[in-house]
Scaffold this motif. Structure first.
Motif, PDB file in Angstrom:
ATOM      1  N   ARG A  33       5.137 -28.996 -19.756  1.00 21.45           N
ATOM      2  CA  ARG A  33       4.364 -28.321 -21.309  1.00 21.45           C
ATOM      3  C   ARG A  33       3.055 -28.476 -19.737  1.00 21.45           C
ATOM      4  O   ARG A  33       2.882 -29.649 -19.202  1.00 21.45           O
ATOM      5  N   VAL A  34       2.315 -27.753 -19.790  1.00 11.79           N
ATOM      6  CA  VAL A  34       0.291 -27.620 -19.071  1.00 11.79           C
ATOM      7  C   VAL A  34      -0.651 -27.657 -20.262  1.00 11.79           C
ATOM      8  O   VAL A  34      -0.218 -26.519 -20.309  1.00 11.79           O
ATOM      9  N   LEU A  35      -1.454 -28.566 -20.170  1.00  8.99           N
ATOM     10  CA  LEU A  35      -2.560 -28.331 -20.759  1.00  8.99           C
ATOM     11  C   LEU A  35      -3.341 -27.747 -19.599  1.00  8.99           C
ATOM     12  O   LEU A  35      -4.436 -28.021 -19.015  1.00  8.99           O
ATOM     13  N   VAL A  36      -4.978 -26.335 -19.938  1.00  9.66           N
ATOM     14  CA  VAL A  36      -5.660 -25.882 -19.077  1.00  9.66           C
ATOM     15  C   VAL A  36      -7.027 -26.412 -19.833  1.00  9.66           C
ATOM     16  O   VAL A  36      -6.864 -25.681 -21.269  1.00  9.66           O
ATOM     17  N   ALA A  37      -7.355 -27.125 -20.058  1.00  7.29           N
ATOM     18  CA  ALA A  37      -8.061 -27.604 -21.021  1.00  7.29           C
ATOM     19  C   ALA A  37      -9.493 -27.096 -20.785  1.00  7.29           C
ATOM     20  O   ALA A  37     -10.627 -27.094 -21.532  1.00  7.29           O
ATOM     21  N   GLU A  38      -9.970 -26.541 -19.402  1.00 13.08           N
ATOM     22  CA  GLU A  38     -10.967 -25.695 -19.593  1.00 13.08           C
ATOM     23  C   GLU A  38     -10.621 -24.100 -18.773  1.00 13.08           C
ATOM     24  O   GLU A  38      -9.440 -24.063 -18.530  1.00 13.08           O
ATOM     25  N   LYS A  39     -11.400 -23.413 -18.837  1.00 14.59           N
ATOM     26  CA  LYS A  39     -11.650 -22.113 -19.001  1.00 14.59           C
ATOM     27  C   LYS A  39     -11.382 -21.773 -17.208  1.00 14.59           C
ATOM     28  O   LYS A  39     -12.153 -22.107 -16.716  1.00 14.59           O
ATOM     29  N   ILE A  40     -10.454 -21.171 -17.194  1.00 10.81           N
ATOM     30  CA  ILE A  40     -10.079 -21.031 -15.266  1.00 10.81           C
ATOM     31  C   ILE A  40      -9.594 -19.802 -14.595  1.00 10.81           C
ATOM     32  O   ILE A  40     -10.104 -19.964 -13.415  1.00 10.81           O
ATOM     33  N   GLY A  41      -9.720 -18.614 -15.631  1.00 12.36           N
ATOM     34  CA  GLY A  41      -9.085 -16.622 -14.962  1.00 12.36           C
ATOM     35  C   GLY A  41      -8.012 -17.037 -15.926  1.00 12.36           C
ATOM     36  O   GLY A  41      -6.728 -18.264 -15.485  1.00 12.36           O
ATOM     37  N   ALA A  42      -7.937 -15.810 -15.335  1.00  4.67           N
ATOM     38  CA  ALA A  42      -6.058 -15.472 -16.246  1.00  4.67           C
ATOM     39  C   ALA A  42      -5.073 -15.797 -15.078  1.00  4.67           C
ATOM     40  O   ALA A  42      -4.071 -15.060 -15.559  1.00  4.67           O
ATOM     41  N   SER A  43      -5.664 -15.581 -14.142  1.00 10.11           N
ATOM     42  CA  SER A  43      -4.060 -15.813 -12.686  1.00 10.11           C
ATOM     43  C   SER A  43      -3.365 -16.581 -12.690  1.00 10.11           C
ATOM     44  O   SER A  43      -2.786 -16.933 -12.417  1.00 10.11           O
ATOM     45  N   GLY A  44      -5.230 -17.269 -13.298  1.00 12.87           N
ATOM     46  CA  GLY A  44      -3.840 -18.934 -12.818  1.00 12.87           C
ATOM     47  C   GLY A  44      -2.988 -19.465 -14.150  1.00 12.87           C
ATOM     48  O   GLY A  44      -2.204 -19.522 -14.193  1.00 12.87           O
ATOM     49  N   LEU A  92       0.320 -20.223 -14.747  1.00 11.98           N
ATOM     50  CA  LEU A  92       1.480 -21.549 -15.178  1.00 11.98           C
ATOM     51  C   LEU A  92       2.452 -20.582 -16.447  1.00 11.98           C
ATOM     52  O   LEU A  92       3.451 -21.775 -16.342  1.00 11.98           O
ATOM     53  N   ARG A  93       2.377 -19.642 -16.760  1.00 13.00           N
ATOM     54  CA  ARG A  93       2.890 -19.263 -17.908  1.00 13.00           C
ATOM     55  C   ARG A  93       4.144 -19.022 -17.134  1.00 13.00           C
ATOM     56  O   ARG A  93       5.481 -19.107 -18.209  1.00 13.00           O
ATOM     57  N   GLU A  94       4.443 -17.893 -15.929  1.00 13.69           N
ATOM     58  CA  GLU A  94       6.092 -17.963 -15.518  1.00 13.69           C
ATOM     59  C   GLU A  94       6.241 -19.187 -15.264  1.00 13.69           C
ATOM     60  O   GLU A  94       7.497 -18.965 -15.361  1.00 13.69           O
ATOM     61  N   HIS A  95       5.935 -20.566 -15.331  1.00 14.42           N
ATOM     62  CA  HIS A  95       6.948 -21.435 -15.450  1.00 14.42           C
ATOM     63  C   HIS A  95       7.035 -22.519 -16.824  1.00 14.42           C
ATOM     64  O   HIS A  95       7.932 -23.257 -16.477  1.00 14.42           O
ATOM     65  N   PHE A  96       5.603 -22.681 -17.139  1.00 14.45           N
ATOM     66  CA  PHE A  96       5.863 -23.387 -17.584  1.00 14.45           C
ATOM     67  C   PHE A  96       5.284 -23.147 -19.093  1.00 14.45           C
ATOM     68  O   PHE A  96       4.579 -21.969 -19.595  1.00 14.45           O
ATOM     69  N   ASP A  97       6.097 -24.267 -20.239  1.00 15.55           N
ATOM     70  CA  ASP A  97       4.131 -23.941 -21.637  1.00 15.55           C
ATOM     71  C   ASP A  97       2.890 -24.431 -21.636  1.00 15.55           C
ATOM     72  O   ASP A  97       3.185 -24.739 -20.747  1.00 15.55           O
TER      73      ASP A  97
END
Length: 520
Positions: free
Chosen positions: A2-13, A17-22
């Motif tokens: 599982r990965v947490l994206v704590a701030e907005k980074i853009g849809a491509s990033g 990530l979603r291709e590999h993790f929750d």
């Protein structure tokens, strides 16, 4: 995982990530213990307390350049990889520099303001062409090189100063190499600064620098505010020495009131150098790539922390890591430039994997001279992109000492080893002479005429200026029969001001002087 994206980074990033993790998005640091990876920008503070709760965390990706908001030592202690995105904004910064260059040459902001205020003042805002003008670039790293390439498309002659970029790199890019910044000042119609911010580069453009520039020069700063002395720039604008300035960065930010803001020939923007949708998206994507690599066993190419030396080599190589970094910094300090580094390992250390030692030499040589903070991961890549040749050689025997490290930068050689039960680093050779001196954080080197009283003169001058000497050593090879070849090395408990070194070097009997600080 599982990965947490704590701030907005853009849809491509996020998509990558979603291709590999929750993936979860949002400020959920209160649940940090649930995540294997974390993506942040600049607002999230990853403190030691946060990391203590991050029991599963293995990687942190910073979608941007700096990692000041991450407790990197605490992360390293816990085996958490910290990576950034150092190249995400270089194109954006270079393009903004060109945007300001054109705006400065053609008075675009002033003309826009005049016309929208209801005035047609066509003759008032006549500008200058870029074609056949000379652009001077101070700092020729990634951004400086991109600026040069783009300026050449406008037909500009480009001259750059950066002693820590190899000569071949200048040739490859068709850019003239200035040996000193004064050479840039003498010929440039426009000057743009892209230096790293260090104690040495602060106020690089000061009264003395402006005085050496051509009358009517135009100056740009899209790098760091403290590189320019604001009062000196204001005086140069008042006198007409500087015809105009474009500033994207300031000594303190945010800022909305500044004496220069009222000048009609000064263009300002609120630190927009990295502010494009593409740069933001690129930073998030690159940070995501690094986290994926860290969590899937790939190569983390922009990590700012790395594992320690392998356990089996630590006993032998560990004490030499700080020595090698120190020798790299001393060699560059004495050479004054950096085209080529030769590193020789002699003795038992030559039987080991000495790559960490070579990287340590690069850390010392490049430290403080690049836009990006140099670390053990990016040092080889930074050397390569700057056209710096690195050569390593080994020999399993060493004369007089069990182990030796020799570092040669553009013909300037320094030699060192570690001695005693505490493996203290010692300098054994510099400026062509031999001695044995335990290294301290601050050193001063002098070449002088071999005659009585020279050491005392240095000690007196240092004492009068409040510089405390820890130790000193001298070297002179009698076989040279050159009385001007004596070398003195002095260690002190604080930095030696350059003006004191220059004062001594200019005095009777002295040939040259150089101060080197191993720790800022």
């Amino acid at each position: 995982m599982r990965v947490l994206v704590a701030e907005k980074i853009g849809a491509s990033g996020v998509g990558l990530l979603r291709e590999h993790f929750d993936v979860d998005e949002g400020d959920h640091l209160d649940r940090i213990g649930e995540y294997d990876g974390l993506i942040i920008r600049s607002a999230t503070q990853v403190t030691a307390d946060v990391l203590e709760r991050a029991t599963n965390l293995k990687a942190i990706g910073r979608a941007g350049v700096g990692v000041d908001n991450v407790d990197v030592p605490a992360a390293t202690k816990r085996g958490i990889v910290v990576a950034n995105a150092p190249q995400s904004n270089v194109v954006t910064a270079a393009e903004h520099t060109l945007a300001l260059l054109l705006a400065l040459a053609r008075n675009i902001p002033q003309a826009h303001a005049s016309l929208t205020a209801g005035r047609w003042e066509r003759s008032k805002f006549s500008g200058v062409e870029l074609m056949d003008k000379t652009l001077g670039i101070l700092g020729f790293g990634r951004i400086g090189q991109l600026v040069a390439h783009r300026a050449q498309a406008f037909g500009m002659r480009v001259i750059a100063f950066d002693p820590y970029v190899g000569a071949e790199r200048y040739k490859d890019l068709g850019v003239e190499r200035a040996e000193t910044s004064d050479e840039v000042y003498a010929v440039a119609d426009f000057i743009t600064v892209h230096l790293p911010k260090t104690p040495e580069t602060e106020n690089w453009l000061d009264d003395a620098a402006f005085a050496k520039m051509k009358d009517g020069v135009r100056v740009l700063n899209v790098a760091r505010g403290p590189l320019v002395d604001d009062a000196a720039l204001q005086a140069a604008l008042d006198s007409g020495k500087v015809a105009g300035a474009a500033l994207d960065v300031f000594r303190s930010e945010p800022i909305t009131e500044h004496p220069l803001f009222s000048y009609p020939n000064v263009i300002v923007t609120p630190h927009l150098g990295a502010s494009t949708a593409e740069a933001t998206d690129r930073a998030g994507y690159q940070a995501a790539e690094q986290v994926i690599a860290a969590l899937t066993g790939g190569s983390v190419t922009t990590a700012v922390n790395v594992p320690a030396v392998a356990a089996e080599d630590l006993e032998v190589l560990g004490p030499f890591l700080p020595l090698c970094q120190d020798l790299g910094r001393i060699a560059v300090g004495l050479a004054g430039r950096l085209d080529r580094i030769e590193v020789e390992f002699l003795g038992r250390i030559a039987d080991r994997d000495t790559r960490p030692l070579s990287i340590a030499v690069l850390l010392g040589a490049l430290g403080g001279h690049t836009e990006d903070e140099v670390n053990a991961v990016n040092a080889p890549a930074l050397a390569e992109e700057r056209g710096i040749e690195v050569i390593e050689s080994k020999r399993t025997s060493a004369r007089d000492f069990t182990d030796l490290v020799r570092v040669t930068v553009d013909g300037t050689r320094v030699v060192g080893t570690v001695l005693g039960r505490r493996d203290r680093p010692h300098l054994l050779e510099a400026m062509g002479q031999r001695f044995n001196l335990e290294l301290q954080d601050h050193l001063a080197f002098f070449r002088y005429r071999d005659q009585p009283g020279m050491i005392g003169r240095v000690g007196t001058c240092f004492g009068e200026n409040g510089v405390n000497i820890i130790s000193a050593a001298v070297g002179l090879d009698p076989e040279t029969k050159d009385s001007l070849a004596a070398v003195m090395v002095v260690t002190t408990d604080g930095p030696v001001p350059p003006d004191i070194v220059d004062e001594i070097a200019r005095s009777d009997g002295f040939v040259s002087g150089t101060a080197v600080s191993l720790r800022n």
